[in-house]
Design a protein around this motif. Structure first.
Motif, PDB file in Angstrom:
ATOM      1  N   ASN A 151       0.829  -1.207   0.000  1.00 41.05           N
ATOM      2  CA  ASN A 151       0.000   0.000   0.000  1.00 41.05           C
ATOM      3  C   ASN A 151       0.862   1.255   0.000  1.00 41.05           C
ATOM      4  N   TYR A 188       0.496   3.938  -2.915  1.00 46.29           N
ATOM      5  CA  TYR A 188      -0.130   5.258  -2.763  1.00 46.29           C
ATOM      6  C   TYR A 188       0.862   6.399  -2.626  1.00 46.29           C
ATOM      7  N   ASP A 196       5.177   6.316   5.294  1.00 45.98           N
ATOM      8  CA  ASP A 196       5.418   6.769   3.920  1.00 45.98           C
ATOM      9  C   ASP A 196       5.224   8.270   3.816  1.00 45.98           C
ATOM     10  N   SER A 232      -7.432   3.700  -6.444  1.00 42.25           N
ATOM     11  CA  SER A 232      -7.094   2.383  -5.916  1.00 42.25           C
ATOM     12  C   SER A 232      -7.229   1.317  -6.997  1.00 42.25           C
ATOM     13  N   GLY A 249      -9.050  -3.522  -2.563  1.00 43.51           N
ATOM     14  CA  GLY A 249      -9.900  -3.024  -1.475  1.00 43.51           C
ATOM     15  C   GLY A 249      -9.920  -3.955  -0.281  1.00 43.51           C
TER      16      GLY A 249
HETATM   17  P1  ADP Z   1      -6.715  -1.169  -1.673  1.00 45.93           P
HETATM   18  O1  ADP Z   1      -6.623  -2.452  -2.330  1.00 45.93           O
HETATM   19  O2  ADP Z   1      -7.697  -0.237  -2.256  1.00 45.93           O
HETATM   20  O3  ADP Z   1      -5.409  -0.554  -1.380  1.00 45.93           O
HETATM   21  P2  ADP Z   1      -6.738  -1.443   1.180  1.00 45.93           P
HETATM   22  O4  ADP Z   1      -7.654  -2.112   2.103  1.00 45.93           O
HETATM   23  O5  ADP Z   1      -5.323  -1.927   1.160  1.00 45.93           O
HETATM   24  O6  ADP Z   1      -7.373  -1.529  -0.242  1.00 45.93           O
HETATM   25  O7  ADP Z   1      -6.732   0.062   1.517  1.00 45.93           O
HETATM   26  C1  ADP Z   1      -7.940   0.778   1.674  1.00 45.93           C
HETATM   27  C2  ADP Z   1      -7.789   2.219   1.290  1.00 45.93           C
HETATM   28  O8  ADP Z   1      -6.981   2.892   2.259  1.00 45.93           O
HETATM   29  C3  ADP Z   1      -7.109   2.407  -0.013  1.00 45.93           C
HETATM   30  O9  ADP Z   1      -8.008   2.403  -1.063  1.00 45.93           O
HETATM   31  C4  ADP Z   1      -6.463   3.774   0.140  1.00 45.93           C
HETATM   32  O10 ADP Z   1      -7.397   4.765  -0.225  1.00 45.93           O
HETATM   33  C5  ADP Z   1      -6.185   3.894   1.614  1.00 45.93           C
HETATM   34  N1  ADP Z   1      -4.787   3.616   1.914  1.00 45.93           N
HETATM   35  C6  ADP Z   1      -4.239   2.453   2.317  1.00 45.93           C
HETATM   36  N2  ADP Z   1      -2.940   2.553   2.546  1.00 45.93           N
HETATM   37  C7  ADP Z   1      -2.621   3.871   2.303  1.00 45.93           C
HETATM   38  C8  ADP Z   1      -1.406   4.636   2.359  1.00 45.93           C
HETATM   39  N3  ADP Z   1      -0.224   4.077   2.726  1.00 45.93           N
HETATM   40  N4  ADP Z   1      -1.480   5.943   2.054  1.00 45.93           N
HETATM   41  C9  ADP Z   1      -2.659   6.508   1.694  1.00 45.93           C
HETATM   42  N5  ADP Z   1      -3.816   5.844   1.610  1.00 45.93           N
HETATM   43  C10 ADP Z   1      -3.809   4.541   1.918  1.00 45.93           C
END
Ligand code: ADP
Length: 456
Positions: free
Chosen positions: A360, A364, A388, A413, A420
């Protein structure tokens, strides 16, 4: 079924009530009967003692002369039935005595108190007392008519015999009414409960009094309903979300295929289409894997094997396997682990969590950003942090990012290949290992995901 059960409980309660009440009545009436009997006997004896004293006084006064029937009338009690018996003079009795008793009744039995039936059919309480002088030892006997006492006893017995079945009937009726009244809420609850199904899980049983047993039952049942409703709601949402997620790649595959079909003989276009389709299929596989993992995790079907694990090494490995992705985005991926930090965890699940957090962070954080993973041991716990310099997560989203399919920016995403499910899986993995996962973030200031695990 419930109706007959209700009836059965009602009858059982009624029966218990009636039996208890009957036993109480029985004991009580026996006690009353015995008490009345003993006390009337006592009264008779007291009276007899007094009579004997009176008769003895008469005899003493007469000086060994038989006082005779005439003197009887003088006494306060007017004892008409008395007599004496002695070895010297034999039996001497009043005329009244002779009328009702046969001769030779006195002294023979050696029993001092007895009930004797007279020739007139009435019953008498006969009391004999040995005494002496004047003129040697003799026995004084007095008799009292006990018909009245007998009549009271008979009336009491009759009363008990009539009252007993009446009390039994009354207790049955009262018990039946009481039991019905007491368990009425159960029937009501059963009726309401029968009407509650999947489609109206939001309904609840009526709670009349939270503090009584039925109230507690209703509250407990309502709590169960609430939990079921929550589970149902989550399942409904999950199914809807999952279908939606599955639909997107399928739609893409379909339109890419249709598009390719419109250009027969265009090999390059077809190869392109197949490439896109495979990408989408990969996504689908990833999505389904994630879903399967979470479902099995929720059912408790994933056996965890907790062993002493080198968390520093585990994080370093994850970084190694993701370094290529960071490199592609020209990100700086730093590993700041204290060496040899140990924790008792299931290695595979914890690795999955760390991997998802790192993936992640790489996904991101914009190109050129920095990601740092830190492992430290402090105050009885092991802490793994993934920090990060990405866009950060606004406070209103922070509580939700761990939910399945929740995305802060859905389009971004999806475009970057997110399913998700990453954070939902990470959270499950950490919790399954007895730890907690926290998020510290502010928009535009990057994010820190922190895993805290107990050492032992
Ligand atoms: P995805 O597969 O969409 O990444 P996650 O469950 O891993 O699903 O994450 C959920 C949401 O949290 C992501 O869609 C993103 O918007 C946000 N997110 C997760 N990790 C980060 C990060 N390191 N920085 C910013 N936003 C994040």
């Amino acid at each position: 079924m419930t109706g007959s059960m209700h009836g059965r409980v009602r009858w059982r309660l009624t029966l218990w009530y009636a039996i208890t009440l009957t036993l109480i009545c029985l004991t009580l009436s026996t006690c009353v009967y015995l008490f009345v009997r003993t006390s009337s006997m006592l009264l008779l004896r007291t009276q007899a003692d007094r009579d004997v004293a009176y008769v003895k006084a008469l005899i003493d006064e007469a000086g060994d002369q038989w006082p005779g029937d005439a003197s009887v009338a003088r006494g306060p009690g007017g004892v008409r039935l008395f007599g004496t018996a002695s070895a010297q003079r034999g039996e001497r009795v009043t005329a009244a005595w002779r009328e009702v008793f046969p001769a030779g009744l006195l002294g023979g039995s050696g029993q001092s108190d007895r009930i004797v039936q007279g020739s007139n059919g009435r019953h008498y309480f006969l009391h004999e007392a040995k005494t002496g002088t004047p003129g040697g030892p003799y026995t004084v006997a007095v008799a009292q008519d006990v018909e009245q006492t007998y009549a009271i006893g008979r009336k009491l017995t009759l009363l008990i015999w009539i009252g007993f079945p009446a009390a039994l009937l009354a207790s049955l009726a009262g018990g039946y009414w009481l039991a019905g009244h007491a368990i009425a809420p159960v029937a009501q609850m059963a009726r309401r409960a029968r009407d509650i199904g999947a489609e109206n899980l939001s309904e609840r049983l009526p709670v009349y009094d939270r503090d009584d047993e039925f109230g507690q039952l209703a509250v407990a049942f309502n709590d169960t309903l609430s939990r079921l409703e929550g589970a149902f709601e989550r399942m409904r949402r999950f199914t809807a979300d999952a279908s939606h997620e599955l639909r997107t790649p399928l739609t893409v595959i379909r339109s890419v295929g249709e598009n390719a079909l419109q250009h027969p003989g265009d090999g390059v276009r077809h190869a392109d289409a197949i490439g896109s389709m495979l990408e989408e299929v990969d996504r689908l596989v990833q999505l389904l894997d994630g879903l399967l993992l979470l479902t099995r995790a929720q059912d408790g079907a994933l056996p965890l094997e907790r062993t002493v694990t080198d968390v520093s090494a585990l994080v370093a490995h994850s970084i190694d396997s993701l370094a290529v992705l960071a490199e592609e985005k020209r990100q700086v991926l730093v590993c700041a682990n204290a060496p040899g930090v140990l924790a008792t965890v299931d290695e595979a699940t914890l690795k999955q969590a760390v991997y998802n957090l790192l993936a992640n962070a790489i996904r991101y954080t914009p190109a050129g950003g920095a990601i740092e993973a830190r492992v430290a041991s402090r105050a009885g716990e092991v802490v793994v942090e993934v920090a990060d310099t990405g866009p950060g997560i606004a406070p209103e989203h922070q509580a939700h990012v761990f939910e399945r399919f929740y995305r802060v920016e859905p389009d971004r995403s999806r475009a970057t290949g997110g399913t998700g499910l990453g954070l939902a899986i990470a959270q499950w993995a950490v919790q399954a290992n007895g730890g907690v996962i926290e998020l510290e973030s502010a928009p535009k200031h990057g994010s820190i995901f922190r895993i805290r695990l107990p050492v032992a």
